[in-house]
Design a protein around this motif. Sequence first.
Motif, PDB file in Angstrom:
ATOM      1  N   ALA A   1       0.922  -0.929  -0.277  1.00  0.00           N
ATOM      2  CA  ALA A   1      -0.286  -0.008  -0.149  1.00  0.00           C
ATOM      3  C   ALA A   1       1.353   0.969  -0.072  1.00  0.00           C
ATOM      4  CB  ALA A   1      -1.329  -0.216   1.375  1.00  0.00           C
ATOM      5  N   ALA A   2       0.319   2.357  -0.576  1.00  0.00           N
ATOM      6  CA  ALA A   2       1.125   3.294  -0.693  1.00  0.00           C
ATOM      7  C   ALA A   2       0.072   4.254  -0.832  1.00  0.00           C
ATOM      8  CB  ALA A   2       2.081   3.388  -1.849  1.00  0.00           C
ATOM      9  N   LEU A   3       0.303   5.932  -0.182  1.00  0.00           N
ATOM     10  CA  LEU A   3       0.021   6.420   0.149  1.00  0.00           C
ATOM     11  C   LEU A   3       0.136   7.772  -1.287  1.00  0.00           C
ATOM     12  CD1 LEU A   3      -0.580   7.856   3.536  1.00  0.00           C
ATOM     13  CD2 LEU A   3      -1.841   7.418   2.241  1.00  0.00           C
ATOM     14  N   ASP A   4      -1.206   7.900  -2.086  1.00  0.00           N
ATOM     15  CA  ASP A   4      -1.154   8.559  -2.813  1.00  0.00           C
ATOM     16  C   ASP A   4      -1.381  10.079  -3.307  1.00  0.00           C
ATOM     17  OD1 ASP A   4      -0.209   9.931  -5.553  1.00  0.00           O
ATOM     18  OD2 ASP A   4      -1.622   7.918  -7.043  1.00  0.00           O
ATOM     19  N   GLY A   5      -1.324  11.384  -2.702  1.00  0.00           N
ATOM     20  CA  GLY A   5      -2.515  12.378  -2.428  1.00  0.00           C
ATOM     21  C   GLY A   5      -4.100  11.900  -1.474  1.00  0.00           C
ATOM     22  N   ALA A   6      -5.198  12.362  -2.021  1.00  0.00           N
ATOM     23  CA  ALA A   6      -5.862  11.430  -1.298  1.00  0.00           C
ATOM     24  C   ALA A   6      -5.863  10.197  -1.407  1.00  0.00           C
ATOM     25  CB  ALA A   6      -7.005  12.587  -1.371  1.00  0.00           C
ATOM     26  N   GLN A   7      -5.528   9.194  -2.048  1.00  0.00           N
ATOM     27  CA  GLN A   7      -5.818   8.163  -2.452  1.00  0.00           C
ATOM     28  C   GLN A   7      -4.600   6.940  -1.503  1.00  0.00           C
ATOM     29  OE1 GLN A   7      -6.407   8.003  -6.397  1.00  0.00           O
ATOM     30  NE2 GLN A   7      -8.367   8.370  -6.223  1.00  0.00           N
ATOM     31  N   LEU A   8      -5.069   5.771  -1.584  1.00  0.00           N
ATOM     32  CA  LEU A   8      -4.277   5.192  -0.711  1.00  0.00           C
ATOM     33  C   LEU A   8      -4.575   4.011  -1.847  1.00  0.00           C
ATOM     34  CD1 LEU A   8      -2.716   4.010   1.615  1.00  0.00           C
ATOM     35  CD2 LEU A   8      -4.801   1.736   1.663  1.00  0.00           C
ATOM     36  N   ARG A   9      -3.186   3.688  -2.724  1.00  0.00           N
ATOM     37  CA  ARG A   9      -3.218   2.895  -3.678  1.00  0.00           C
ATOM     38  C   ARG A   9      -2.709   1.506  -2.981  1.00  0.00           C
ATOM     39  NH1 ARG A   9      -5.379   4.863  -8.258  1.00  0.00           N
ATOM     40  NH2 ARG A   9      -4.657   2.863  -9.477  1.00  0.00           N
ATOM     41  N   LEU A  10      -3.130  -0.007  -3.631  1.00  0.00           N
ATOM     42  CA  LEU A  10      -3.182  -1.179  -3.072  1.00  0.00           C
ATOM     43  C   LEU A  10      -2.897  -1.651  -3.900  1.00  0.00           C
ATOM     44  CD1 LEU A  10      -6.704  -1.650  -0.455  1.00  0.00           C
ATOM     45  CD2 LEU A  10      -4.496  -2.081  -0.550  1.00  0.00           C
ATOM     46  N   GLY A  11      -1.512  -3.230  -3.834  1.00  0.00           N
ATOM     47  CA  GLY A  11      -1.158  -3.926  -4.762  1.00  0.00           C
ATOM     48  C   GLY A  11      -1.403  -5.592  -4.044  1.00  0.00           C
ATOM     49  N   ARG A  12      -1.183  -5.812  -4.733  1.00  0.00           N
ATOM     50  CA  ARG A  12      -1.426  -7.628  -4.596  1.00  0.00           C
ATOM     51  C   ARG A  12       0.326  -8.345  -4.898  1.00  0.00           C
ATOM     52  NH1 ARG A  12      -5.522  -9.126  -6.676  1.00  0.00           N
ATOM     53  NH2 ARG A  12      -6.566  -8.555  -4.943  1.00  0.00           N
TER      54      ARG A  12
ATOM     55  N   ASP B   1      -2.126  -4.656  -9.727  1.00  0.00           N
ATOM     56  CA  ASP B   1      -2.603  -3.162  -8.953  1.00  0.00           C
ATOM     57  C   ASP B   1      -3.818  -3.785  -8.329  1.00  0.00           C
ATOM     58  OD1 ASP B   1      -3.114  -0.490  -8.317  1.00  0.00           O
ATOM     59  OD2 ASP B   1      -3.965  -0.320 -10.199  1.00  0.00           O
ATOM     60  N   ALA B   2      -4.686  -3.313  -7.801  1.00  0.00           N
ATOM     61  CA  ALA B   2      -5.234  -3.639  -6.858  1.00  0.00           C
ATOM     62  C   ALA B   2      -6.833  -2.440  -6.421  1.00  0.00           C
ATOM     63  CB  ALA B   2      -5.161  -4.353  -5.373  1.00  0.00           C
ATOM     64  N   GLY B   3      -6.477  -1.265  -7.430  1.00  0.00           N
ATOM     65  CA  GLY B   3      -7.004  -0.201  -6.832  1.00  0.00           C
ATOM     66  C   GLY B   3      -7.240   0.937  -6.103  1.00  0.00           C
ATOM     67  N   PRO B   4      -7.234   2.009  -6.004  1.00  0.00           N
ATOM     68  CA  PRO B   4      -7.466   2.897  -4.816  1.00  0.00           C
ATOM     69  C   PRO B   4      -8.982   2.976  -3.936  1.00  0.00           C
ATOM     70  CG  PRO B   4      -8.609   3.893  -6.956  1.00  0.00           C
ATOM     71  CD  PRO B   4      -8.655   2.671  -6.643  1.00  0.00           C
ATOM     72  N   VAL B   5      -8.246   3.513  -2.707  1.00  0.00           N
ATOM     73  CA  VAL B   5      -8.667   3.916  -1.246  1.00  0.00           C
ATOM     74  C   VAL B   5      -8.515   5.279  -0.856  1.00  0.00           C
ATOM     75  CG1 VAL B   5      -9.141   2.766   0.666  1.00  0.00           C
ATOM     76  CG2 VAL B   5      -8.198   0.942  -0.162  1.00  0.00           C
ATOM     77  N   PRO B   6     -10.355   5.646  -0.596  1.00  0.00           N
ATOM     78  CA  PRO B   6     -10.097   7.616  -0.446  1.00  0.00           C
ATOM     79  C   PRO B   6      -9.671   7.165   1.046  1.00  0.00           C
ATOM     80  CG  PRO B   6     -12.315   6.795  -1.188  1.00  0.00           C
ATOM     81  CD  PRO B   6     -12.001   4.917  -0.544  1.00  0.00           C
ATOM     82  N   ALA B   7      -8.269   8.388   1.065  1.00  0.00           N
ATOM     83  CA  ALA B   7      -7.725   8.013   1.956  1.00  0.00           C
ATOM     84  C   ALA B   7      -7.126   9.985   2.177  1.00  0.00           C
ATOM     85  CB  ALA B   7      -6.248   7.687   1.791  1.00  0.00           C
ATOM     86  N   GLU B   8      -7.909  10.492   2.198  1.00  0.00           N
ATOM     87  CA  GLU B   8      -8.603  11.716   2.911  1.00  0.00           C
ATOM     88  C   GLU B   8      -7.641  12.562   4.077  1.00  0.00           C
ATOM     89  OE1 GLU B   8      -8.334  15.604   1.513  1.00  0.00           O
ATOM     90  OE2 GLU B   8      -9.233  14.480   0.201  1.00  0.00           O
ATOM     91  N   GLY B   9      -6.690  13.010   3.916  1.00  0.00           N
ATOM     92  CA  GLY B   9      -6.021  12.891   5.585  1.00  0.00           C
ATOM     93  C   GLY B   9      -5.644  12.551   6.789  1.00  0.00           C
ATOM     94  N   ILE B  10      -5.200  11.288   5.319  1.00  0.00           N
ATOM     95  CA  ILE B  10      -3.671  10.405   6.534  1.00  0.00           C
ATOM     96  C   ILE B  10      -3.259  10.594   5.692  1.00  0.00           C
ATOM     97  CG2 ILE B  10      -3.545   8.194   5.881  1.00  0.00           C
ATOM     98  CD1 ILE B  10      -6.789   7.193   6.229  1.00  0.00           C
ATOM     99  N   THR B  11      -2.202  10.378   6.337  1.00  0.00           N
ATOM    100  CA  THR B  11      -0.070  11.592   6.553  1.00  0.00           C
ATOM    101  C   THR B  11       0.003  10.210   6.859  1.00  0.00           C
ATOM    102  OG1 THR B  11      -0.577  11.245   9.386  1.00  0.00           O
ATOM    103  CG2 THR B  11      -1.352  13.670   7.320  1.00  0.00           C
ATOM    104  N   THR B  12      -0.034   9.032   7.266  1.00  0.00           N
ATOM    105  CA  THR B  12       1.268   7.868   7.470  1.00  0.00           C
ATOM    106  C   THR B  12       0.493   6.840   8.125  1.00  0.00           C
ATOM    107  OG1 THR B  12       3.015   7.399   8.373  1.00  0.00           O
ATOM    108  CG2 THR B  12       2.034   7.827   9.993  1.00  0.00           C
ATOM    109  N   ILE B  13       1.024   5.492   7.134  1.00  0.00           N
ATOM    110  CA  ILE B  13       0.779   3.939   7.159  1.00  0.00           C
ATOM    111  C   ILE B  13       1.710   3.124   7.865  1.00  0.00           C
ATOM    112  CG2 ILE B  13      -1.437   4.230   5.466  1.00  0.00           C
ATOM    113  CD1 ILE B  13       0.655   2.693   3.953  1.00  0.00           C
ATOM    114  N   ALA B  14       1.372   2.677   7.972  1.00  0.00           N
ATOM    115  CA  ALA B  14       1.769   1.671   9.063  1.00  0.00           C
ATOM    116  C   ALA B  14       1.693  -0.548   8.882  1.00  0.00           C
ATOM    117  CB  ALA B  14       2.307   1.499  10.134  1.00  0.00           C
ATOM    118  N   ALA B  15       1.980  -0.826   8.878  1.00  0.00           N
ATOM    119  CA  ALA B  15       1.539  -2.727   8.949  1.00  0.00           C
ATOM    120  C   ALA B  15       1.643  -3.613  10.139  1.00  0.00           C
ATOM    121  CB  ALA B  15       2.472  -3.200   7.649  1.00  0.00           C
ATOM    122  N   SER B  16       0.720  -3.688  10.444  1.00  0.00           N
ATOM    123  CA  SER B  16       0.233  -4.330  11.765  1.00  0.00           C
ATOM    124  C   SER B  16      -0.466  -5.616  11.557  1.00  0.00           C
ATOM    125  CB  SER B  16       0.191  -3.970  12.992  1.00  0.00           C
ATOM    126  OG  SER B  16      -0.238  -4.326  14.127  1.00  0.00           O
ATOM    127  N   THR B  17      -1.256  -6.354  12.591  1.00  0.00           N
ATOM    128  CA  THR B  17      -2.472  -7.159  11.670  1.00  0.00           C
ATOM    129  C   THR B  17      -3.266  -6.414  11.384  1.00  0.00           C
ATOM    130  OG1 THR B  17      -3.445  -6.595  14.037  1.00  0.00           O
ATOM    131  CG2 THR B  17      -2.182  -8.291  13.876  1.00  0.00           C
TER     132      THR B  17
END
Length: 323
Positions: free
Chosen positions: A32-43, A51-67
């Motif tokens: 997953a990678a933030l791309d402006g107001a979208q999160l891009r997903l990849g399998r 490419d698994a398409g976008p997910v709305p991510a307005e205002g999200i500033t950072t991501i991290a992998a957990s469970t």
Amino acid sequence: MVLVLTLLLLAFAGWAAPQATCWEEDGIRWCAALDGAQLRLGRVTAAGIEDAGPVPAEGITTIAASTGLLGARGKSLLRLDLPAKRWAEIGTLPAPILQLLPGEGGAMVLTGTAEQPVPDQSAVWWVQWTPVFAVTRVEAIGDNDHPWQLWWATVDGEQRLAAATHRATYYARFPHHCMFLYAWKDGKATPCWLGSRLSRPYREAAHADLRADGRTRLIALEETRDGGLGLSVYTPAQFGYTSEWRTESLPGLERIAARGTIVICTGNDDAGNARTWILQVKADGYELVPLPETPPSLNAVTALDATRIAGWWEGAWHIFTAP
């Protein structure tokens, strides 16, 4: 290696929280990678990243992998509902979230207001969301420490929390970047090494198991006597670190980050072109090896596995292999 140092950029550029990551969920490896107001997903597949398409991510500033995938929007800690491709709030922190550092049973969270050279009113919290959401201040890292980046480190099987801080110390009585190391056990941080300026004043740092020996090394981008920047690698020694390898000034070197066991550096060559290097392990030390492709920023890339780096930019997934 001939590079050009850009002092103006160094003066104002600061560390930024990761905006790309990989994780496993339901037997599938995802990126997953933030791309402006979208999160891009990849399998992740044998052929690369699908490419698994976008997910709305307005205002999200950072991501991290957990469970699963965690995200931060202001004070809110979020988790991605992957099948539904939408975010769900887990809980809120006392201040805006700057960094997420997942660990066993929860996550370290750095909060504060993004400022330069370090965040304002920053604090570190241990956050758990199972069975209920709970936020506990990591009291060992105080208000006067001004933490601005966190890592996990492992030394001889013991887990430690490393914190980049900014404060005056006994040996340097003016605010400067420090590296503090804490033992982490049973939800409590205990100071075990409160380093000051390392062997030279440092600008940025990274922690990685460079030699795959279970001993997390500290890699620092440090100021040299001629006003440039060089690299140092420190190996764990009892409670802290000892110098293992260092360079003199490497003109053009600007940034450093660890993605898994891979350490990446960015800067410019003598023509002003952006360049990226991998810190390669040698029998008698280390070497900076150039990569054929340069990402737009270090926070845009993640470790796909032990040898490959991936990221999303210019409308596509990119993968390149460490030499």
